[in-house]
Design an enzyme around this catalytic site. Sequence first.
Site, PDB file in Angstrom:
ATOM      1  N   ASP A   1      -9.330  -5.567  -4.959  1.00 16.90           N
ATOM      2  CA  ASP A   1      -8.962  -4.299  -3.891  1.00 16.90           C
ATOM      3  C   ASP A   1     -10.000  -3.140  -3.911  1.00 16.90           C
ATOM      4  OD1 ASP A   1      -7.674  -2.219  -2.405  1.00 16.90           O
ATOM      5  OD2 ASP A   1      -5.800  -3.508  -3.201  1.00 16.90           O
TER       6      ASP A   1
ATOM      7  N   HIS B   1      -7.233  -5.972  -0.620  1.00 14.89           N
ATOM      8  CA  HIS B   1      -6.091  -5.192  -0.048  1.00 14.89           C
ATOM      9  C   HIS B   1      -5.255  -6.192   1.336  1.00 14.89           C
ATOM     10  CE1 HIS B   1      -4.191  -1.159  -0.197  1.00 14.89           C
ATOM     11  NE2 HIS B   1      -4.046  -1.066   1.147  1.00 14.89           N
TER      12      HIS B   1
ATOM     13  N   SER C   1       0.816  -1.316  -0.315  1.00  9.33           N
ATOM     14  CA  SER C   1       0.017   0.287   0.001  1.00  9.33           C
ATOM     15  C   SER C   1       0.797   1.320  -0.092  1.00  9.33           C
ATOM     16  CB  SER C   1      -0.826  -0.077   1.076  1.00  9.33           C
ATOM     17  OG  SER C   1      -2.215   1.106   1.109  1.00  9.33           O
TER      18      SER C   1
END
Length: 400
Positions: free
Chosen positions: A317, A350, A248
């Site tokens: 995601d 994610h 991320s």
Amino acid sequence: MPFTQVISSSGMVTLMTLLALRPPRPRRTTPFTLSFFLTFLINEQPFLALYLLAAGVIPPLSAGETGRLSWWLGAGVAAGTAVGLLALAVRTRTARPRLTTALRQALGPAAVTRRRRRGLWPTVRLLVLPLISYRFDVRRVANLRYGEAGRGHLLDVYVPRAGTANAPVLVYLHGGGFRMGSKMIGARPLLYRLAGQGWVCVSANYRLSGRLRYADRLADTRQVIRWVHDNGPAYGADLSAVFVAGGSAGAHLAATAALTASAVPRPPDSREAGLPVAGAIGFYGYYGQADAGADSTPLAHLHADAPPFLVVHGTLDTLVLVEDARHFASELGQVSAQPVVYAELPGTQHNFDFFPSLRFNAVIEAVEDFAAWVRTTGAVPPSHRNAAPSQREIDPGTCP
């Protein structure tokens, strides 16, 4: 009534399963969605959710009178949820072929190594110890200081207990939107696995205060890499094989640090460039602007001499849209003389590196293959030499 009791005890697992199978996608990349919060764990650990489901539904169904409508309704809900969880488990197995295809397309047919069969132990471990990454053959040297900013300038080193020499190095930077997170969160299965294979792994904090600029966090990243160059040999590190990785926001920092690295050493307080890295690895990365600065995005630093990249992103995601990662990989692939390995993993959320899973096991093997290619080849594959930018773009066939 068994139906009411089943819903009350397993309703959350049922809801999470439905959302994990097909979460609603936001219109744009966002720092938080409820569907992500409810599904990222169950998407990687469906067996853990199956245990919770069984613990919640078996008692009321066992106590209920079989044959009654309420019993059948409760049993139906439980069975449907269990089937959904098994579908999530099966879906994790799609990661390996996608990663294999991406590696071979970017690096050549020999990029994926044939590994010894590991037997049933990895699967058994996921069933019995689904959240445990720890390995007895790895030593974690905790809370080493690389700067003066308190907890923001601490790092951990993971090394084999038996010692190592001429070892590749992985520097991992956690996610958290540049505002939260810790070196203890993210990629621990990767850190322990690679250290167990003889790597030197570093997981680092960086400053998170909202008053800081992106340049400050990037300076922290470069300082970590400099710490590795100064101290890594004491742990057996090969300084020609330093890979920087992140998830991320950490992928954002890793990518920018790799793209702005210089082969010429700079003073420790320099923000102009950092020490070189052999390759960069991004998991579910955010690659847009981090603040108002025009250069606070990796996209502002693309150039032909970028190191090799491995970019892995999930198609489901719900925080960083897959289209954004695809755009970054495509733009980099058109400019860089080195390969850009880009893989989209079906059904993946994610934070897929937080816990051990069948999916992340495949990702770890892809990291090992990518790093092995970089260390042994260190050059553009023949198919990429003198190729026009369009020939180095991501093959749309690897995308869902």
